[in-house]
Structure formats: structure tokens, C-alpha cells
Design a protein around this motif. Structure first.
Motif, PDB file in Angstrom:
ATOM      1  N   TYR A  86     -45.791  41.378  -0.144  1.00  0.00           N
ATOM      2  CA  TYR A  86     -46.059  40.458   1.054  1.00  0.00           C
ATOM      3  C   TYR A  86     -47.789  40.595   0.808  1.00  0.00           C
ATOM      4  N   ILE A  87     -48.091  41.428   0.997  1.00  0.00           N
ATOM      5  CA  ILE A  87     -49.740  41.535   0.898  1.00  0.00           C
ATOM      6  C   ILE A  87     -50.354  40.706  -0.392  1.00  0.00           C
ATOM      7  N   GLN A 125     -50.157  43.464   8.356  1.00  0.00           N
ATOM      8  CA  GLN A 125     -50.142  42.882   6.862  1.00  0.00           C
ATOM      9  C   GLN A 125     -51.693  41.958   6.717  1.00  0.00           C
ATOM     10  N   ARG A 126     -51.819  41.038   7.847  1.00  0.00           N
ATOM     11  CA  ARG A 126     -52.763  40.111   7.837  1.00  0.00           C
ATOM     12  C   ARG A 126     -53.917  40.661   7.504  1.00  0.00           C
ATOM     13  N   LYS A 133     -42.113  46.449   0.083  1.00  0.00           N
ATOM     14  CA  LYS A 133     -42.122  45.233   0.867  1.00  0.00           C
ATOM     15  C   LYS A 133     -43.258  44.680   1.451  1.00  0.00           C
ATOM     16  N   ASP A 134     -44.191  45.715   2.083  1.00  0.00           N
ATOM     17  CA  ASP A 134     -45.676  45.380   2.323  1.00  0.00           C
ATOM     18  C   ASP A 134     -46.468  45.008   1.263  1.00  0.00           C
ATOM     19  N   ASP A 171     -44.490  29.631   7.504  1.00  0.00           N
ATOM     20  CA  ASP A 171     -43.663  30.494   8.040  1.00  0.00           C
ATOM     21  C   ASP A 171     -44.720  31.040   9.334  1.00  0.00           C
ATOM     22  N   ARG A 230     -46.582  42.211  10.963  1.00  0.00           N
ATOM     23  CA  ARG A 230     -47.326  41.031  10.401  1.00  0.00           C
ATOM     24  C   ARG A 230     -48.989  40.977  10.565  1.00  0.00           C
ATOM     25  N   GLU A 254     -52.923  29.676   6.330  1.00  0.00           N
ATOM     26  CA  GLU A 254     -51.758  29.794   7.173  1.00  0.00           C
ATOM     27  C   GLU A 254     -51.241  28.574   7.800  1.00  0.00           C
ATOM     28  N   GLU A 290     -48.800  39.155  -2.695  1.00  0.00           N
ATOM     29  CA  GLU A 290     -48.502  37.784  -3.037  1.00  0.00           C
ATOM     30  C   GLU A 290     -49.391  36.592  -2.215  1.00  0.00           C
ATOM     31  N   LYS A 291     -49.415  37.089  -0.893  1.00  0.00           N
ATOM     32  CA  LYS A 291     -50.344  36.144  -0.212  1.00  0.00           C
ATOM     33  C   LYS A 291     -51.565  36.164  -0.601  1.00  0.00           C
ATOM     34  N   ASP A 301     -48.822  27.709   4.977  1.00  0.00           N
ATOM     35  CA  ASP A 301     -47.920  28.611   4.972  1.00  0.00           C
ATOM     36  C   ASP A 301     -46.903  28.198   6.101  1.00  0.00           C
TER      37      ASP A 301
END
Length: 132
Positions: A46-47, A6-7, A42-43, A97, A3, A91, A49-50, A95
């Protein structure tokens, strides 16, 4: 990819939004993935979409940041610090999560890596005011 990694990629995409029109976001994200070699679906999802969610909330995020700063409105901020703050505030506030403490810690670490000498304390100070 973890994560934290990804951030960091999300931060880079968000930073880039300062330099091209909003309607080019999808194209710029695809180009970013090509340039960095990120091929895990998946990465990428996630990247991408965020980053899009954050970009869509920039006016709201900037308003919140501006309400909690003195003498440093978003139009005057270092673009790296501003991008870090946008990511962290998103976040923290939007967010579910991501725990607030994680968002703040990660933002300070990103500021150490991408900001100036005073960036970590500046980012930490702004975020501390926002959570009060």
C-alpha cells in the motif's frame, strides 16, 4: 497498521523524493522499509504503490497547488508542507477511497507534526481553495 500510520509513511517517502532522482524511487522505498522495519507485505504494498502513484503525478499536483496559492509557488514552499499538500491533493482529487474531509483533516494533522508553526493553517487554507 492503520491508514493514518500508512499515510505518515507515504508522506515520509514522498518527502524523500525531493532529495534523489526519480529513477531511484523503487530503491529508496526498499531502503525506507529496511530502515523503518516495516515488514508486513500489505502495508509495504500500500505504502509503496501510493507513493509511486503520487510521485508520478507531481507535475499535475504542483500545477493544481500553484493555481490555488498566492505568493507561495511550490518552488518556494517548505518541503514538508509541499509533501503534505501533494499527498492531500492526490487523495482529494485522484484517490476515490479517501473522502475529501479525511484527506484535509489528515493533512492538517501531518502539518502539525511535521511542519512549522504556520503550516497547519497554510495547508488547510490551500486545500480549502482547491475544493471550492
Amino acid at each position: 497498521m492503520r491508514r493514518t500510520e500508512q499515510r505518515e509513511h507515504i508522506l515520509r517517502v514522498i518527502f524523500g523524493t525531493e532529495f534523489y532522482p526519480p529513477e531511484e524511487l523503487d530503491e529508496q522505498i526498499d531502503l525506507y522499509f529496511e530502515q523503518t522495519g516495516i515488514d508486513d507485505e500489505k502495508d509495504r504494498a500500500y505504502i509503496g504503490e501510493k507513493a509511486k502513484k503520487i510521485a508520478a503525478k507531481v507535475p499535475e499536483l504542483d500545477k493544481l497547488i500553484n493555481e490555488h496559492t498566492t505568493g507561495w509557488k511550490t518552488v518556494r514552499m517548505n518541503k514538508a508542507d509541499l509533501s503534505i499538500l501533494r499527498l492531500a491533493v492526490y487523495e482529494m482529487k485522484m484517490d476515490e477511497d479517501v473522502p475529501v474531509s479525511v484527506a484535509i483533516n489528515e493533512a492538517v494533522e501531518l502539518a502539525k507534526r511535521y511542519g512549522g508553526e504556520d503550516s497547519p493553517s497554510f495547508v488547510n487554507g490551500v486545500l480549502a481553495r482547491i475544493i471550492k
